[in-house]
Write an enzyme that holds these catalytic residues in place. Structure first.
Site, PDB file in Angstrom:
ATOM      1  N   GLN A 181      -1.093 -46.522  46.223  1.00 12.09           N
ATOM      2  CA  GLN A 181      -1.371 -46.124  44.830  1.00 12.09           C
ATOM      3  C   GLN A 181      -1.715 -47.331  43.958  1.00 12.09           C
ATOM      4  OE1 GLN A 181      -1.562 -43.059  43.543  1.00 12.09           O
ATOM      5  NE2 GLN A 181      -0.892 -41.950  45.355  1.00 12.09           N
ATOM      6  N   HIS A 203      -9.182 -42.910  49.907  1.00  8.23           N
ATOM      7  CA  HIS A 203      -9.450 -41.771  49.014  1.00  8.23           C
ATOM      8  C   HIS A 203      -8.696 -41.843  47.693  1.00  8.23           C
ATOM      9  CE1 HIS A 203      -5.896 -38.989  49.773  1.00  8.23           C
ATOM     10  NE2 HIS A 203      -5.739 -39.840  50.762  1.00  8.23           N
ATOM     11  N   THR A 239     -13.699 -45.727  68.310  1.00 10.14           N
ATOM     12  CA  THR A 239     -14.967 -46.080  67.672  1.00 10.14           C
ATOM     13  C   THR A 239     -14.808 -46.094  66.161  1.00 10.14           C
ATOM     14  OG1 THR A 239     -16.161 -45.094  69.508  1.00 10.14           O
ATOM     15  CG2 THR A 239     -17.394 -45.359  67.459  1.00 10.14           C
ATOM     16  N   CYS A 327       6.565 -27.130  48.584  1.00  8.61           N
ATOM     17  CA  CYS A 327       6.941 -25.811  49.062  1.00  8.61           C
ATOM     18  C   CYS A 327       7.197 -25.860  50.563  1.00  8.61           C
ATOM     19  CB  CYS A 327       5.813 -24.834  48.759  1.00  8.61           C
ATOM     20  SG  CYS A 327       6.348 -23.150  48.907  1.00  8.61           S
TER      21      CYS A 327
HETATM   22  N1  PLP Z   1       1.569 -43.756  50.578  1.00  8.42           N
HETATM   23  C1  PLP Z   1       1.484 -43.340  49.307  1.00  8.42           C
HETATM   24  C2  PLP Z   1       2.264 -44.043  48.245  1.00  8.42           C
HETATM   25  C3  PLP Z   1       0.678 -42.256  48.968  1.00  8.42           C
HETATM   26  O1  PLP Z   1       0.604 -41.836  47.708  1.00  8.42           O
HETATM   27  C4  PLP Z   1      -0.057 -41.609  50.005  1.00  8.42           C
HETATM   28  C5  PLP Z   1      -0.867 -40.405  49.728  1.00  8.42           C
HETATM   29  O2  PLP Z   1      -0.570 -39.631  48.842  1.00  8.42           O
HETATM   30  C6  PLP Z   1       0.056 -42.094  51.314  1.00  8.42           C
HETATM   31  C7  PLP Z   1       0.875 -43.169  51.563  1.00  8.42           C
HETATM   32  C8  PLP Z   1      -0.715 -41.483  52.452  1.00  8.42           C
HETATM   33  O3  PLP Z   1      -2.065 -41.876  52.409  1.00  8.42           O
HETATM   34  P1  PLP Z   1      -3.202 -41.038  53.167  1.00  8.42           P
HETATM   35  O4  PLP Z   1      -3.399 -39.780  52.392  1.00  8.42           O
HETATM   36  O5  PLP Z   1      -4.413 -41.934  53.136  1.00  8.42           O
HETATM   37  O6  PLP Z   1      -2.717 -40.807  54.549  1.00  8.42           O
END
Ligand code: PLP
Length: 385
Positions: A181, A203, A239, A327
């Site tokens: 984050q 992402h 790959t 949930c």
């Molecule tokens: N670590 C944190 C603090 C996250 O907020 C997230 C995803 O929400 C992840 C790890 C996992 O990342 P990814 O969705 O790329 O597997």
């Protein structure tokens, strides 16, 4: 179609136009396998290595050889923690993490515990901060790894990573941080904070889903994540996802370049949103710290309501947000993070997370406050009747 307002950037972000444009040629013209020695393969390899340079530079790594591409934050966390602990168990079998880590870290540490490692899970204070002194007290002769996140995904708390890393190194252990984050949201330099391993995910910062990276300081001894080919210096077979990696490189470079403007814009919108919600809606608790927190993160508890009901009503009004409940089998489990900072079950279940991004506007904040005020008013009056 109604314009939707997206306030869930901690869950995922849209791929930016420059990132998409950087990726497109790698689906068509430069479609080669980066391991092939012919020209088409070499074009793809150049894309991958160019991206590695961008990520290394953005993180302040000493060398591009310290960056490994993965499928995302979850893989980076799993690999760093399991890979390091399994490769170094002859030196000790104790590891430490905080209780508000993402499940990608918590469940990984728990798996190691089931394999016979000893695990200390550190508490946090009422704002979500880990006390570096608690780390000092928890360290043992056989501690080999400490994992504390840079920024919490639910309440935005920025942990004192630099201080913790110094203490950890003083005892001869290594420090991993989940910065999924944090990268692109706050300034972050691995040599300055002094971590040995850092996880990031595409992402969350304008690259596509399914690509990420692990920074690993030179000399870190780790087990391969997957067995197979010789990709990623024989440590992460498979790959390469060339378009994704190219997108990640572009996204990290862009995010770091626009960081000052991003912080200013997003923090000011978030502060405005917080101020106006507190002014317009009674009985609201703010979860997490006031200052040392991610610029785009706001987490509130709307007392007396279910966060999920508010979320559904917001969704009907075209506003995407998130609640702190997960949930599981039809029942709502309160967030482990909100419970850890001392919220009651009811307070935790009434939480709403609003996470802002680069493309949000002042007008969207205005609409959100008005809509939320009406929803809360409606739902609270229903409860009275
Ligand atoms: N670590 C944190 C603090 C996250 O907020 C997230 C995803 O929400 C992840 C790890 C996992 O990342 P990814 O969705 O790329 O597997």
């Amino acid at each position: 179609m109604m314009d939707r307002i997206y306030l869930d950037h901690a869950a995922t972000t849209p791929v930016t136009k420059p990132v998409l444009e950087a990726m497109l040629p790698y689906f068509t013209d430069c479609y080669g396998n980066a391991s092939s020695i012919h020209g088409t393969g070499r074009d793809a390899r150049r894309g991958v290595e160019n991206a590695r340079e961008k990520v290394a530079k953005a993180l302040g790594a000493d060398s591009t050889s310290e960056i490994y591409f993965t499928s995302g934050g979850t893989e980076s966390d799993n690999w760093a923690i399991k890979g390091y602990c399994l490769a170094n168990q002859d030196r000790g079998r104790h590891l430490i993490c905080s209780c508000i880590e993402h499940h990608a870290v918590l469940h990984t540490c728990e798996s190691l515990r089931k394999m016979g490692f000893s695990l200390t899970v550190l508490p946090v204070d009422s704002e979500g901060f880990v006390d570096p002194e608690d780390v000092r007290k928890a360290l043992r002769k056989d501690t080999i790894l400490v994992s504390v996140m840079t920024a919490n995904n639910e309440i935005g708390t920025l942990e004192p990573i630099r201080e913790i890393a110094q203490i950890v190194h003083g005892q001869g252990a290594l420090m991993h941080t989940d910065a999924v984050q944090a990268v692109g949201a706050i300034p972050l330099d691995v040599s300055e904070v002094g971590v040995d391993m850092l996880s990031l995910s595409g992402h969350k910062l304008g690259a596509p889903k399914g690509v990420g990276a692990l920074y690993m300081k030179k000399g870190t001894h780790i087990q391969p994540f997957m067995d197979g080919g010789e990709q990623e210096r024989r440590l992460r077979a498979g790959t390469e996802n060339v378009p994704g990696i190219v997108g990640l490189g572009q996204a990290v470079e862009d995010a770091v370049q626009r960081l000052p403007a991003f912080t200013q814009k997003v923090r000011s919108l978030r502060d405005d949103l917080r101020y106006r919600i507190l002014e317009a809606i009674p009985d609201v608790l703010v979860n997490g710290p006031r200052d040392s927190r991610l610029p785009g993160n706001l987490n509130i508890s709307l007392l007396g309501l279910e966060g999920e009901s508010v979320l559904l009503r917001l969704d009907l009004a075209g506003i995407a947000a998130s609640s702190g409940s997960a949930c599981t089998a039809g029942s709502l489990d309160p967030s482990h993070v909100l419970m850890a900072i001392g919220r009651t079950r009811q307070e935790a279940q009434s939480s709403l997370r609003l996470t802002l991004g680069w493309e949000n506007t002042k007008e969207e904040i205005d609409v959100t406050v008005d809509v939320l005020k009406e929803i809360v008013h409606d739902l609270r009056s229903l409860r009275l009747h």
